[in-house]
Design an enzyme around this catalytic site. Sequence first.
Site, PDB file in Angstrom:
ATOM      1  N   HIS A  68       3.891  -2.003   3.130  1.00  0.00           N
ATOM      2  CA  HIS A  68       3.657  -1.041   2.115  1.00  0.00           C
ATOM      3  C   HIS A  68       4.641  -0.832   1.970  1.00  0.00           C
ATOM      4  O   HIS A  68       6.462  -0.891   2.093  1.00  0.00           O
ATOM      5  CB  HIS A  68       3.821   0.136   3.169  1.00  0.00           C
ATOM      6  N   ASP A  96       1.140  -0.954   0.145  1.00  0.00           N
ATOM      7  CA  ASP A  96       0.240   0.017  -0.113  1.00  0.00           C
ATOM      8  C   ASP A  96       1.068   1.252  -0.048  1.00  0.00           C
ATOM      9  O   ASP A  96       1.925   1.173   0.364  1.00  0.00           O
ATOM     10  CB  ASP A  96      -1.001   0.122   1.409  1.00  0.00           C
TER      11      ASP A  96
END
Length: 468
Positions: free
Chosen positions: A432, A290
């Site tokens: 991430h 993400d």
Amino acid sequence: MPERRKKRGPMIDFLLIGLIISLTTIILVIILSKDDFKFQKISASKETDTNSITSNLSTESSAFPGIRIVTDVSNDKRTPFAIHYPETDNKAFNDAVLKYITDSKENYLSSMKKNKDKEAMGELNISLETFPYQKHYYSFVLTKTLYTGGANPDISTKTFFINHETGKLISIETLLNNDENNLSALATYVRKDLQQNPKLKEDLFKDDVIKSTEPKWSNFHRFAIVDSSLQFYFDEYEIASGVAGPQTVKLPLSLINPLLASEFQIAMEKPTKPVNVGDPNQKRIALTFDDGPHPKVTEQILNTLDKYNAKATFFMLGSRVQYYPDIARDVLARGHEIGNHSWDHPVLTKLPLEQAVNQYTSTFAEIEKAINHKPTVFRPPYGATNDTINAQIPIPVVLWSIDTLDWKHRNAQQLLPNVKNNIHNNAIVLMHDIHQSTADGLDAVLAYLQGQGYEFVTVSEILPYRQK
Ligand code: ZN
């Protein structure tokens, strides 16, 4: 020793010198009268002898069968050069390359001749890069750095694309199936790429960009297929100021595949279901990343995923895609899924509904603009959503089942333990691609999961198994 020399009469010295002069003359005549493999005479002008330069020509085999690299070097004091170019068994190709090389040298030598400053030293450097594509295509990229006494060197690019089986040169017209519609579509991609490049903003010559990307065949003659993209080259000052330097536009083949003649197309990966559909014993896992794209971290993660032939899903922020559309395209080109993760990461449930939906739609548009594909899944920032928001989102809203907490610990060593301790089949793992530690710790995670027999799939591929 000096004693002995003195004993030789002056007549013998005279004869020896005479002999040396005659021999040298004979050798020179031989050299200059034919194009030998080792020496080549270059004349910029026939009228004087100042531009006659003897250069050293040598030919070596390359890493690519049937392709030789010719090196042409001169250590002339005023007009040195170092040139590398390709040679094959195809005469037409060799002639085309040699014409470019000869023209480049002649221009260089005549410019230097015109330079009044006799102390000025020039430089001509032509370097060669070779890129194979599919079974028998090769791209050759020649980069010329020319210095003739001005303030800065001129840098320019020349390319050749060949079918090595037939030996023939392939033009951009052939590559695009001689179709003007394909040319127009391609021109639009190239223009958009230049206009939207955040690094070029200030330096771009706006009118020149328009001119250089008009859908004319002649605008797109400098191209190469490098890895998984079609690249176009623009010389220094052609479309941007000298500060920006020469430019290369890279279009992923996955993006422009429909524009290519069929023999140049790539086999597109179909988003089909995993081979072991319904196999209860097949373990699978969906890795997700993400908050990207990130110019360094995302690329490193892509390389690690490639190493394990793993597919993953990247939930991107619209605000970052606008700065790094190239990276978004690269993610897609390498077979991964791209999801929408809002424009700038707010808590959607705290926003008025209209703004929350706008976070979704603006990012949707930005991603589609960048990759020419629609994002297929949505993940709300912090997993914060509700039924009212979800009702407005037309694609699956997906959270996760394993949180690696990589944003918190920022420790490459901690990534694997956090996956291991929570591992279960059909898991969706949250990571991430903006933290270097995540990129650094990923290899260990992939190695472990592969060892455990997991198949790495995208979120869309794993969803049917989770809904059971
Ligand atoms: Zn996030």
